[in-house]
Design an enzyme around this catalytic site. Sequence first.
Site, PDB file in Angstrom:
ATOM      1  N   GLU A 151      -1.265  -1.226 -10.989  1.00 29.26           N
ATOM      2  CA  GLU A 151      -2.378  -0.660 -11.619  1.00 29.26           C
ATOM      3  C   GLU A 151      -3.029  -1.729 -12.429  1.00 29.26           C
ATOM      4  OE1 GLU A 151      -2.989   2.184  -9.816  1.00 29.26           O
ATOM      5  OE2 GLU A 151      -4.973   2.519 -10.469  1.00 29.26           O
ATOM      6  N   ILE A 203       0.570  -1.177  -0.172  1.00 32.93           N
ATOM      7  CA  ILE A 203       0.119  -0.085   0.034  1.00 32.93           C
ATOM      8  C   ILE A 203       0.872   1.175  -0.020  1.00 32.93           C
ATOM      9  CG2 ILE A 203      -1.969   1.185   0.951  1.00 32.93           C
ATOM     10  CD1 ILE A 203      -2.422  -1.711  -0.139  1.00 32.93           C
ATOM     11  N   GLN A 231      25.853   5.210 -36.633  1.00 40.01           N
ATOM     12  CA  GLN A 231      24.557   4.632 -37.022  1.00 40.01           C
ATOM     13  C   GLN A 231      23.867   3.894 -35.762  1.00 40.01           C
ATOM     14  OE1 GLN A 231      24.463   3.378 -41.021  1.00 40.01           O
ATOM     15  NE2 GLN A 231      24.002   5.258 -41.739  1.00 40.01           N
TER      16      GLN A 231
END
Lengths: 394, 250
Positions: A374, A166, A290
């Site tokens: 989430e 939490i 590159q």
Amino acid sequence: MAVETIQARSGDIFTTEDETLILNSINQWLDRDVRDKVLELEHADEYPHEMVEQMKALGLFGASISQAYGGLGLPSSTYAKIVTTISEVWMSLTGIFNSHLIMAAAVERFGTEEQKQRFLPRFATGELRGGLALTEPNCGTDLQAVRTRAVRDGDDYVINGTKTWISNGIEGGCVALLVKTDSEIQPRHKGMSLFLAEKGPGFSVGRKLEKLGYKGIDSAELIFDEYRIPADNLIGGEEGHGFHHTVGGLELGRINVAARGVGVANAALNDAVAYAQIRETMGKPIGQHQAIQTKLGDMATRCQAARLLVEDAAKAYDRGERCDMEAGMAKLFASEAAMENAAECMRIHGAYGYSKEYHVERYYRDAPLMCIGEGTNEMQRIIIARQMMERNPV
Amino acid sequence: MKVLVPIKRVADANVKVRVKSDNTGMDLNNVKMAVNPFCEIAIEEALRLREAGKAEEVIAVSVGTDAAKEQLRTCLALGADRAILVETGEDLQPLAIAKILNGIKEKEQPGLILLGKQSIDGDNGSTGQMLAALAGLAQGTFASELDVQGDSVTVKREIDGGLQTLSLKMPAVITTDLRLNEPRYASLPNIMKAKKKPLDVFSPADVGVELGAGIETLSVEVPAERQAGIIVETVEELVEKLRTEAKVIS
């Protein structure tokens, strides 16, 4: 630049100029009081008390609470930009007000008028802070499996159970607590209720949990042992709606987490672009090779795409539309973008990226949180797929 | 007492600006703009005077295009009571700005005019001095400390090699140096409240100023790139090179 109006779900009116001024202020705060202190606090896993006071003064704890209840009622599109801006400097800080504001949103959307009057003004000033207490040792994304129980006793409920992971559990004073008020009923979600639980006798905090990243912010175990809470603290005043109240906040929660992902992805890109112009190999800056350019090209494209997905989801949310698919896409893509950009940024930095003297290794440790928290990215894919079929029936 | 604080909209100090390809000026397209940092210090000092009960009203004023409203709103969000924009699209030089500010001073009759000592774009460092001359007011430039007592103000000025302390009879013009204070940033609620504060718009003609082209910018160029330096091994070698190559000693 022309000033345009931005819609907010709160009904409050905003303009692009408001947004610019707000982000300017956030940037000033980050530059002056945050940026130089991040490495030390993060490595010590120390709670940023001073920054929390500054966040209170800035008004961040009321960012998305309506003006009628003492907040700012910002559109979630503006709010997402705030989250991204702060995450570019230190993602952990956003956790202090993100879940706090999801808790506030649950009260504002589903609470009784009395509950709104009693809690929201205190939430808005940051005087009372907190978060969401959903996850348990044996359940996360599958919320209907929670075991914490609330039993009615006169004008009170008595709650027993354990929550874990939490955020703000130690430093906060209040949580939106998801419990079972009926464990027999089918479907299971009809037996769930959401309470506003302020700390008191029977509500104790276990140990602070150690984490790979997301340091500084407290993630804790909460233990409820014969915790007595007035029935007035049941959000909406009626049992059985807790699952609906919680899921209602997940869209905004996922937009928040996606915005954090954009922030970490941007931070990795910005550091990589700067370093590529300074570090030399074979007689020229590595950005001239590159091998590095293809990395930077991919990183920049990911940032842009992730940002646009977040904006799209936030605007749908602000229009009051169902946006679980859009929020899921933003969360999925932006969190993976943060992971990939953090890894590429580390490769571009070589040994320095692996060193604790630079911010790069923190992005690498922070990024996975957004893939898991989430609702896992696996779950987002399922939500997106189901919505695709639901919205496109044959 | 009213405090008038003229402020300027400039490119943000953290932005690397580029010269336009035709050398007519800086390329400010899509560049983040901000309140000139020295002007922020002036606003902060004015707010502190008001908070200390030594001033009643803080008025921010700017001269420029409609876009400068954004910076004026920033000042209102920081705590200024109201703002004035003298709107013009002309590229103005310090003398023209000072004339316009003098016009505002006539309208408002402030006890103090606090300005940044210079803007970070033009670097002229002369508007405050010109304004004081035009208005016939005492001036204290490059202030690092100021103290208002009754109808006079004591100003500590940063000068070469030390500090000079002056006592000015008010009304007076003061320009701020970097070390005067550390400006605050605006809180989000104050940014929203600032929308309701008055922001009046005038034209230069409204304040009795006819703009005439005094100075025209012919060309803006980037500084020549600095040549790479060398590291010498010994002091003898350094002296030798200074003598024979740089020819700065004989």
